[in-house]
Design a protein around this motif. Structure first.
Motif, PDB file in Angstrom:
ATOM      1  N   THR A 139       0.831  -1.208   0.000  1.00 23.25           N
ATOM      2  CA  THR A 139       0.000   0.000   0.000  1.00 23.25           C
ATOM      3  C   THR A 139       0.864   1.256   0.000  1.00 23.25           C
ATOM      4  OG1 THR A 139      -0.088  -0.138   2.411  1.00 23.25           O
ATOM      5  CG2 THR A 139      -1.926  -1.109   1.185  1.00 23.25           C
ATOM      6  N   GLU A 140       0.225   2.371  -0.294  1.00 24.63           N
ATOM      7  CA  GLU A 140       0.896   3.673  -0.244  1.00 24.63           C
ATOM      8  C   GLU A 140       0.094   4.587   0.664  1.00 24.63           C
ATOM      9  OE1 GLU A 140       1.351   6.942  -3.581  1.00 24.63           O
ATOM     10  OE2 GLU A 140       2.805   5.337  -3.881  1.00 24.63           O
ATOM     11  N   ASP A 141       0.752   5.186   1.659  1.00 24.62           N
ATOM     12  CA  ASP A 141       0.052   6.006   2.646  1.00 24.62           C
ATOM     13  C   ASP A 141      -0.682   7.177   1.994  1.00 24.62           C
ATOM     14  OD1 ASP A 141       1.278   4.360   4.464  1.00 24.62           O
ATOM     15  OD2 ASP A 141       2.627   5.884   5.287  1.00 24.62           O
ATOM     16  N   MET A 169      -4.777  12.476   4.041  1.00 24.24           N
ATOM     17  CA  MET A 169      -5.436  13.054   2.874  1.00 24.24           C
ATOM     18  C   MET A 169      -6.786  12.385   2.615  1.00 24.24           C
ATOM     19  SD  MET A 169      -3.153  15.239   2.201  1.00 24.24           S
ATOM     20  CE  MET A 169      -3.609  15.934   0.606  1.00 24.24           C
ATOM     21  N   ARG A 170      -6.953  11.167   3.109  1.00 25.82           N
ATOM     22  CA  ARG A 170      -8.211  10.416   2.953  1.00 25.82           C
ATOM     23  C   ARG A 170      -8.477   9.621   4.223  1.00 25.82           C
ATOM     24  NH1 ARG A 170      -7.096   6.849  -2.460  1.00 25.82           N
ATOM     25  NH2 ARG A 170      -5.663   8.329  -3.448  1.00 25.82           N
ATOM     26  N   ALA A 171      -9.748   9.463   4.549  1.00 24.91           N
ATOM     27  CA  ALA A 171     -10.151   8.588   5.656  1.00 24.91           C
ATOM     28  C   ALA A 171     -11.578   8.125   5.411  1.00 24.91           C
ATOM     29  CB  ALA A 171     -10.046   9.320   6.990  1.00 24.91           C
ATOM     30  N   VAL A 172     -11.951   7.035   6.034  1.00 28.66           N
ATOM     31  CA  VAL A 172     -13.322   6.523   5.959  1.00 28.66           C
ATOM     32  C   VAL A 172     -14.204   7.337   6.898  1.00 28.66           C
ATOM     33  CG1 VAL A 172     -14.790   4.554   6.539  1.00 28.66           C
ATOM     34  CG2 VAL A 172     -12.656   4.197   5.285  1.00 28.66           C
ATOM     35  N   GLY A 173     -15.316   7.870   6.376  1.00 24.60           N
ATOM     36  CA  GLY A 173     -16.325   8.517   7.206  1.00 24.60           C
ATOM     37  C   GLY A 173     -16.228  10.019   7.321  1.00 24.60           C
ATOM     38  N   THR A 174     -15.164  10.630   6.802  1.00 26.95           N
ATOM     39  CA  THR A 174     -15.005  12.083   6.953  1.00 26.95           C
ATOM     40  C   THR A 174     -15.623  12.863   5.791  1.00 26.95           C
ATOM     41  OG1 THR A 174     -12.795  11.956   5.941  1.00 26.95           O
ATOM     42  CG2 THR A 174     -12.920  11.876   8.355  1.00 26.95           C
ATOM     43  N   GLU A 175     -15.856  12.193   4.676  1.00 23.41           N
ATOM     44  CA  GLU A 175     -16.513  12.798   3.507  1.00 23.41           C
ATOM     45  C   GLU A 175     -17.602  11.849   3.027  1.00 23.41           C
ATOM     46  OE1 GLU A 175     -15.717  15.752   2.292  1.00 23.41           O
ATOM     47  OE2 GLU A 175     -13.833  16.147   3.370  1.00 23.41           O
TER      48      GLU A 175
END
Length: 254
Positions: A139-141, A169-175
């Motif tokens: 994976t790539e952070d 830069m990305r997360a589950v549930g924030t957008e």
């Protein structure tokens, strides 16, 4: 028929934080295949543990009843769709309760079939492929520091000590919608996967991790030694890892 694996899931609060906002596990479905998940929650009022627990429980609930196998393409599609659904549910939960406003979680999940695995991730929890000789990052952070490193604005050393290292830069549930990255790898007897939260990788590099995983002892003992070392080196964050290895016994005749 279930394919033989050696597996372990361990999590630890660390020595600084009061609560463990990580969650995860390794789950078997009706077809005998495995789903490994690690989620690292974030958000005030202990909402991070709500987001990570929701993510893991929702994925587990749709995985365990499955009784058919997948192709690589089907697995990638299925896993992306499930994480999209999880994202929507966590986002709606956060929007419905002021105490949970802004909560979210990373996720890295691996569908482990007999001859291949499919990995999906959002955030900076990682997946590594294990072989007898190598530990390779799959994976790539999805982090600010990784973006700065890729663009040449930070060196590897500067990235390791950057004050905004934990900014995602990305997360589950924030957008309302989330961009999910997937990868597929072939695997065979004697090979496996490590999924982990950044509480481990902020304290041990790939060479350190590989040394522990190749040390004598049971898989559980080796996993616990990784947690112990991360805590010895500061343990400021929760530390979680899931390891799943294909048995090195002779493969069953199809």
């Amino acid at each position: 028929m279930r394919h033989p694996v050696d597996k372990v899931y361990v999590t630890d609060t660390g020595i600084v934080r009061e609560h463990n906002e990580d969650d995860g596990g390794i789950f078997t479905n009706e077809a005998g295949d495995y789903l490994a998940v690690v989620a690292d929650g974030m958000g005030g009022h202990q909402a991070g543990d709500v987001a990570s627990r929701m993510t893991v429980n929702l994925l587990r609930s749709v995985w365990e009843p499955i009784h058919q196998s997948f192709s690589v393409e089907e697995a990638e599609h299925w896993l992306k769709e499930q994480i999209r659904d999880v994202n929507r549910r966590v986002y709606e939960q956060a929007a419905s309760d002021q105490k949970m406003a802004g909560m979210g979680t990373t996720v890295v999940a691996a569908m482990c079939m007999r001859s291949f695995t499919v990995i999906a991730h959002v955030g900076d929890s990682r997946a590594y492929q294990l072989s007898e000789y190598e530990l390779n990052l799959i994976t790539e952070d999805h982090s600010l520091v990784n973006e700065l490193k890729k663009s040449g604005q930070l060196t590897e050393e500067e990235a390791n000590d950057h004050p905004r290292k934990n900014v995602l830069m990305r997360a589950v549930g924030t957008e309302e919608n989330v961009d999910i990255e997937t990868a597929s790898v072939q695997w065979q007897a004697g090979e496996g996967l490590l999924l982990c939260s950044d509480g481990l990788t902020n304290k041990l590099n790939a060479d350190n991790i590989q040394e522990h995983l190749q040390a004598p002892g049971s898989l559980h003992e080796r996993a616990v030694s990784l947690i112990h070392t991360a805590k010895e080196r500061g343990g400021e964050d929760n530390i979680t890892l899931a390891v799943i290895l294909q048995s090195s016994l002779e493969k069953e005749v199809e």
